[in-house]
Design a protein around this motif. Structure first.
Motif, PDB file in Angstrom:
ATOM      1  N   MET A  88     -44.469  16.078  -6.209  1.00 25.20           N
ATOM      2  CA  MET A  88     -43.432  15.681  -7.165  1.00 25.20           C
ATOM      3  C   MET A  88     -42.742  16.916  -7.735  1.00 25.20           C
ATOM      4  O   MET A  88     -43.410  17.878  -8.115  1.00 25.20           O
ATOM      5  CB  MET A  88     -44.119  14.875  -8.275  1.00 25.20           C
ATOM      6  CG  MET A  88     -43.203  14.060  -9.162  1.00 25.20           C
ATOM      7  SD  MET A  88     -42.347  12.692  -8.357  1.00 25.20           S
ATOM      8  CE  MET A  88     -43.545  11.368  -8.483  1.00 25.20           C
ATOM      9  N   ASP A 107     -38.351   1.656  -7.212  1.00 30.46           N
ATOM     10  CA  ASP A 107     -39.111   2.229  -6.103  1.00 30.46           C
ATOM     11  C   ASP A 107     -38.282   3.301  -5.379  1.00 30.46           C
ATOM     12  O   ASP A 107     -38.769   4.403  -5.118  1.00 30.46           O
ATOM     13  CB  ASP A 107     -39.478   1.081  -5.146  1.00 30.46           C
ATOM     14  CG  ASP A 107     -40.433   1.536  -4.076  1.00 30.46           C
ATOM     15  OD1 ASP A 107     -41.387   2.238  -4.445  1.00 30.46           O
ATOM     16  OD2 ASP A 107     -40.201   1.231  -2.885  1.00 30.46           O
ATOM     17  N   ARG A 122     -38.026   6.445  -7.554  1.00 29.31           N
ATOM     18  CA  ARG A 122     -39.258   7.272  -7.561  1.00 29.31           C
ATOM     19  C   ARG A 122     -39.351   8.082  -6.271  1.00 29.31           C
ATOM     20  O   ARG A 122     -39.754   9.243  -6.279  1.00 29.31           O
ATOM     21  CB  ARG A 122     -40.491   6.390  -7.717  1.00 29.31           C
ATOM     22  CG  ARG A 122     -40.587   5.831  -9.121  1.00 29.31           C
ATOM     23  CD  ARG A 122     -41.936   5.185  -9.364  1.00 29.31           C
ATOM     24  NE  ARG A 122     -41.989   4.659 -10.720  1.00 29.31           N
ATOM     25  CZ  ARG A 122     -42.490   3.469 -11.046  1.00 29.31           C
ATOM     26  NH1 ARG A 122     -42.993   2.683 -10.114  1.00 29.31           N
ATOM     27  NH2 ARG A 122     -42.499   3.082 -12.293  1.00 29.31           N
ATOM     28  N   LYS A 123     -38.976   7.455  -5.159  1.00 33.95           N
ATOM     29  CA  LYS A 123     -39.044   8.165  -3.861  1.00 33.95           C
ATOM     30  C   LYS A 123     -38.121   9.380  -3.868  1.00 33.95           C
ATOM     31  O   LYS A 123     -38.427  10.407  -3.268  1.00 33.95           O
ATOM     32  CB  LYS A 123     -38.681   7.226  -2.721  1.00 33.95           C
ATOM     33  CG  LYS A 123     -39.780   6.229  -2.436  1.00 33.95           C
ATOM     34  CD  LYS A 123     -39.691   5.660  -1.038  1.00 33.95           C
ATOM     35  CE  LYS A 123     -40.894   4.776  -0.754  1.00 33.95           C
ATOM     36  NZ  LYS A 123     -40.578   3.347  -0.821  1.00 33.95           N
ATOM     37  N   ALA A 161     -37.569  11.420  -6.080  1.00 34.95           N
ATOM     38  CA  ALA A 161     -38.112  12.587  -6.802  1.00 34.95           C
ATOM     39  C   ALA A 161     -39.290  13.224  -6.081  1.00 34.95           C
ATOM     40  O   ALA A 161     -39.839  14.215  -6.534  1.00 34.95           O
ATOM     41  CB  ALA A 161     -38.539  12.160  -8.191  1.00 34.95           C
ATOM     42  N   GLU A 162     -39.666  12.634  -4.931  1.00 34.95           N
ATOM     43  CA  GLU A 162     -40.862  13.144  -4.260  1.00 34.95           C
ATOM     44  C   GLU A 162     -40.682  14.554  -3.733  1.00 34.95           C
ATOM     45  O   GLU A 162     -41.608  15.336  -3.716  1.00 34.95           O
ATOM     46  CB  GLU A 162     -41.279  12.186  -3.139  1.00 34.95           C
ATOM     47  CG  GLU A 162     -42.112  11.034  -3.684  1.00 34.95           C
ATOM     48  CD  GLU A 162     -42.369   9.956  -2.655  1.00 34.95           C
ATOM     49  OE1 GLU A 162     -41.988  10.120  -1.477  1.00 34.95           O
ATOM     50  OE2 GLU A 162     -42.938   8.915  -3.057  1.00 34.95           O
ATOM     51  N   THR A 163     -39.469  14.847  -3.294  1.00 35.31           N
ATOM     52  CA  THR A 163     -39.301  16.118  -2.587  1.00 35.31           C
ATOM     53  C   THR A 163     -38.310  17.065  -3.242  1.00 35.31           C
ATOM     54  O   THR A 163     -38.019  18.120  -2.690  1.00 35.31           O
ATOM     55  CB  THR A 163     -38.786  15.826  -1.156  1.00 35.31           C
ATOM     56  OG1 THR A 163     -37.666  14.955  -1.293  1.00 35.31           O
ATOM     57  CG2 THR A 163     -39.853  15.186  -0.307  1.00 35.31           C
ATOM     58  N   GLN A 164     -37.742  16.705  -4.375  1.00 29.40           N
ATOM     59  CA  GLN A 164     -36.726  17.581  -4.965  1.00 29.40           C
ATOM     60  C   GLN A 164     -36.810  17.593  -6.495  1.00 29.40           C
ATOM     61  O   GLN A 164     -37.398  16.701  -7.099  1.00 29.40           O
ATOM     62  CB  GLN A 164     -35.338  17.107  -4.526  1.00 29.40           C
ATOM     63  CG  GLN A 164     -35.127  15.612  -4.744  1.00 29.40           C
ATOM     64  CD  GLN A 164     -33.761  15.116  -4.315  1.00 29.40           C
ATOM     65  OE1 GLN A 164     -32.878  15.895  -3.998  1.00 29.40           O
ATOM     66  NE2 GLN A 164     -33.567  13.815  -4.329  1.00 29.40           N
ATOM     67  N   PHE A 208     -39.959   7.129 -14.818  1.00 34.08           N
ATOM     68  CA  PHE A 208     -40.755   8.356 -14.954  1.00 34.08           C
ATOM     69  C   PHE A 208     -41.257   8.534 -16.396  1.00 34.08           C
ATOM     70  O   PHE A 208     -40.786   9.414 -17.109  1.00 34.08           O
ATOM     71  CB  PHE A 208     -39.941   9.591 -14.539  1.00 34.08           C
ATOM     72  CG  PHE A 208     -39.558   9.609 -13.096  1.00 34.08           C
ATOM     73  CD1 PHE A 208     -40.534   9.633 -12.117  1.00 34.08           C
ATOM     74  CD2 PHE A 208     -38.231   9.579 -12.719  1.00 34.08           C
ATOM     75  CE1 PHE A 208     -40.188   9.621 -10.771  1.00 34.08           C
ATOM     76  CE2 PHE A 208     -37.873   9.574 -11.379  1.00 34.08           C
ATOM     77  CZ  PHE A 208     -38.854   9.595 -10.406  1.00 34.08           C
TER      78      PHE A 208
END
Ligand code: DC
Length: 440
Positions: free
Chosen positions: A1, A112, A115-116, A118-121, A135
């Motif tokens: 995250m 959903d 949230r995805k 924010a997983e990589t950036q 969040f």
């Protein structure tokens, strides 16, 4: 995250523009979640799907493809590959979007997706439920607000710039309705998170708002980077004990030169200590009161402090020397809780400011239940402390310890969460009533 900045607020509060500027300035990827709800709404309009036809809504959600693309500082919104940036801001969508965003299935799908993202950036995301639902543990949580008329004025101007036809009265009425809907819907309602920083921009220029929030974000980034340092525990060596004694003596001397400190009721700490560990709960007036409690006590007092204080090197050194327990205020900090409970179990005095902020009593801040929760859980007594004084140089300030409060009456077995919370509220009230009495 990645690093997450969450911004919520009503329509026209300026969060969209401010988010874009901050994203560019601080190299964060901005996500306008309102645009996502607008895309679903547009697709429903195009396919003639009514609000209560949940099966059809689900079909749309399954095949919908939303892209938010930054192009030369402009946000391009693509719905199934088509640029709909303008269409999603027009009246048919404006009128329906709030109702669409109240549909549970729509929210579940979009939350959903968000949230995805924010997983990589590292992101800055704006909307209505980002700080509370999407969040709740975001690194920075901001609630932007402004008066209704001011917000309508801004939105009307924006629409004119984008050649969207409307009158000011239409915009005002639409905004009033949307506020009402956004605040009262069952799922994803617009709420102010307990720990969000409120920025009211009614009388602020855009520049001032950007500066204020940028400063908060920069500080938080710095804190996050320093976390491994902040969380270090300094081993209890002979030198640390000597150093602590010297620092205590030195600070006490400074206090005596610059203030007239009056400490009373110290015997109450000894009374509480007869049973082992205990919790000291005080009102918080000034940074100086925490230090005064520690340096004027013969006992070792372990304070709980905002973890971002450790960003400042001298404070970090002091915190390590006095074993201050860093706590993250914007989330349920289980690590800090464990250290607190261990401190009490080890028979030491743990000190907390239940107001959670300086001058909380004056500001009517929501008092936190953490101290009551720990006292009830561990069965230890609470020693209330009243701090009073102006903290102006050469004036007097008082540290008054009150009778220990027995918390065992609040420990009831086999009750549900709601009842448990009620008891914690009552215990917190008893503690704070005693603290307030001692400030008089
Ligand atoms: O920010 P906006 O005006 O573009 O948002 C459009 C609508 O979508 C608004 O009525 C509130 C809703 N919305 C929401 O419910 N949750 C979000 N996270 C973002 C927007």
């Amino acid at each position: 995250m990645g690093f997450i900045v969450a911004i919520d607020g009503p329509a026209g509060s300026g969060k969209g523009t401010v988010t874009s500027i901050l994203a560019k300035k601080l190299k964060l990827n901005s996500i306008d979640t309102g645009a996502m709800y607008r895309c679903v709404t547009l697709q429903m309009i195009r396919e003639n799907v009514s609000l209560d036809d949940i099966e059809k809504v689900k079909e749309i959600l399954e095949k919908i493809d939303i892209e938010l693309i930054k192009e030369n500082d402009n946000l391009i919104v693509k719905l199934n590959g088509e640029d709909v940036s303008k269409e999603i801001r027009e009246n048919p969508v404006n009128k329906m979007v709030s109702n669409v965003s109240a549909i549970k299935e729509v929210r579940l799908k979009l939350v959903d997706l968000q949230r995805k993202m924010a997983e990589t950036q590292d992101i800055i995301m704006e909307g209505r439920d980002i700080t509370t639902v999407v969040f709740p543990n975001a690194d920075v949580k901001i609630y932007m607000d402004a008066d209704l008329e001011e917000r309508a004025k801004r939105r009307f101007k924006q629409n004119q710039e984008k050649n969207i036809e409307c009158t000011y009265e239409e915009v005002l009425e639409d905004m009033r309705k949307r506020d009402e809907n956004d605040r009262n819907k069952e799922f994803g309602a617009l709420k102010i998170a307990d720990d969000a920083i409120i920025v009211d921009s009614t009388n602020m220029s855009q520049d001032e708002v950007v500066k204020k929030i940028a400063k908060i974000i920069k500080n938080q980034k710095k804190t996050k980077k320093l976390e491994p340092e902040i969380y270090k525990i300094r081993p209890e060596t002979k030198w640390k004990i000597v150093e602590r004694k010297i620092v205590k003596w030195f600070l006490r001397t400074l206090y005596k030169i610059f203030y007239r400190v009056k400490v009373s009721g110290e015997e109450n700490k000894a009374k509480a200590a007869e049973q082992g560990g205990y919790i000291i709960c005080a009102n918080h007036v000034n940074m100086l009161d925490a230090v005064a409690i520690v340096v004027f006590s013969k006992e070792t007092i372990i304070f709980v402090g905002k973890h971002d204080l450790g960003r400042i090197p001298i404070l970090r050194w002091l915190e390590h020397l006095f074993d201050v327990i860093p706590i993250k205020r914007n989330q349920q900090d289980m690590e800090a809780m464990k250290r607190c409970l261990k401190t009490i179990k080890d028979g030491k005095a743990l000190a907390i400011f239940p107001e959670g902020t300086r001058k909380g009593l004056e500001k009517n801040a929501k008092v936190k239940n953490g101290a009551a929760y720990m006292a009830i859980k561990s069965g230890c007594p609470v020693v209330p402390v009243g701090i009073s004084g102006s903290f102006k140089l050469f004036t007097r300030f008082n540290i008054k310890y009150g009778e220990p409060i027995d918390m065992s009456k609040y420990k009831v077995k086999g009750i549900d969460k709601t009842k448990e919370k009620e008891l914690q509220d009552q215990a917190t009230k008893e503690i704070m009533d005693a603290v307030v009495m001692l400030t008089k």
